[in-house]
Design a protein around this motif. Structure first.
Motif, mmCIF file in Angstrom:
data_model
loop_
_atom_site.group_PDB
_atom_site.id
_atom_site.type_symbol
_atom_site.label_atom_id
_atom_site.label_comp_id
_atom_site.label_asym_id
_atom_site.label_seq_id
_atom_site.Cartn_x
_atom_site.Cartn_y
_atom_site.Cartn_z
ATOM 1 N N GLU A 17 -7.897 -3.612 -2.419
ATOM 2 C CA GLU A 17 -6.810 -3.063 -2.663
ATOM 3 C C GLU A 17 -5.680 -3.605 -2.928
ATOM 4 O O GLU A 17 -4.864 -3.278 -3.645
ATOM 5 C CB GLU A 17 -6.714 -2.230 -1.118
ATOM 6 C CG GLU A 17 -7.902 -1.270 -0.844
ATOM 7 C CD GLU A 17 -7.605 -0.022 -1.667
ATOM 8 O OE1 GLU A 17 -6.587 0.587 -2.016
ATOM 9 O OE2 GLU A 17 -8.706 0.303 -2.538
ATOM 10 N N GLN A 50 -3.045 -3.069 -5.972
ATOM 11 C CA GLN A 50 -1.630 -2.845 -5.698
ATOM 12 C C GLN A 50 -0.899 -3.918 -6.747
ATOM 13 O O GLN A 50 0.192 -3.743 -7.017
ATOM 14 C CB GLN A 50 -1.332 -2.695 -4.359
ATOM 15 C CG GLN A 50 -1.889 -1.607 -3.782
ATOM 16 C CD GLN A 50 -1.702 -1.531 -2.152
ATOM 17 O OE1 GLN A 50 -1.114 -2.521 -1.548
ATOM 18 N NE2 GLN A 50 -2.221 -0.575 -1.444
ATOM 19 N N GLU A 63 -1.013 -3.142 -10.060
ATOM 20 C CA GLU A 63 0.067 -2.037 -10.725
ATOM 21 C C GLU A 63 1.359 -2.287 -10.705
ATOM 22 O O GLU A 63 2.020 -1.977 -11.687
ATOM 23 C CB GLU A 63 -0.250 -0.836 -9.523
ATOM 24 C CG GLU A 63 -1.559 0.052 -9.680
ATOM 25 C CD GLU A 63 -1.994 0.992 -8.782
ATOM 26 O OE1 GLU A 63 -1.022 0.954 -7.722
ATOM 27 O OE2 GLU A 63 -2.808 1.559 -8.792
ATOM 28 N N ASP A 64 1.905 -3.243 -9.868
ATOM 29 C CA ASP A 64 3.449 -3.629 -9.793
ATOM 30 C C ASP A 64 3.846 -4.127 -10.807
ATOM 31 O O ASP A 64 4.817 -4.180 -11.638
ATOM 32 C CB ASP A 64 3.592 -4.419 -8.607
ATOM 33 C CG ASP A 64 3.528 -3.688 -7.222
ATOM 34 O OD1 ASP A 64 3.686 -2.427 -7.293
ATOM 35 O OD2 ASP A 64 3.454 -4.476 -6.132
#
Length: 53
Positions: free
Chosen positions: A42, A46, A49-50
């Protein structure tokens, strides 16, 4: 009257037993390694994606 969707375990995608809280389900059902792998996966998603925004 509005109803809530039942809580689903993010690791196994199953709802905890009727009389069981999510935390209790996580501790009693999943190993530390499985929980750690889930958190790493996870966090990686994340982080990626940033960067892509």
């Amino acid at each position: 009257m509005a109803t809530r969707n039942s809580i689903e375990c993010p690791v196994c995608r199953e709802p905890p037993a009727t009389n069981q809280q999510l935390e209790e389900h996580l501790v009693s059902t999943h190993t530390k390694r499985k929980l750690a792998k889930f958190i790493v996966a996870e966090t990686t998603v994340q982080t990626n994606e940033d960067v892509s925004e």
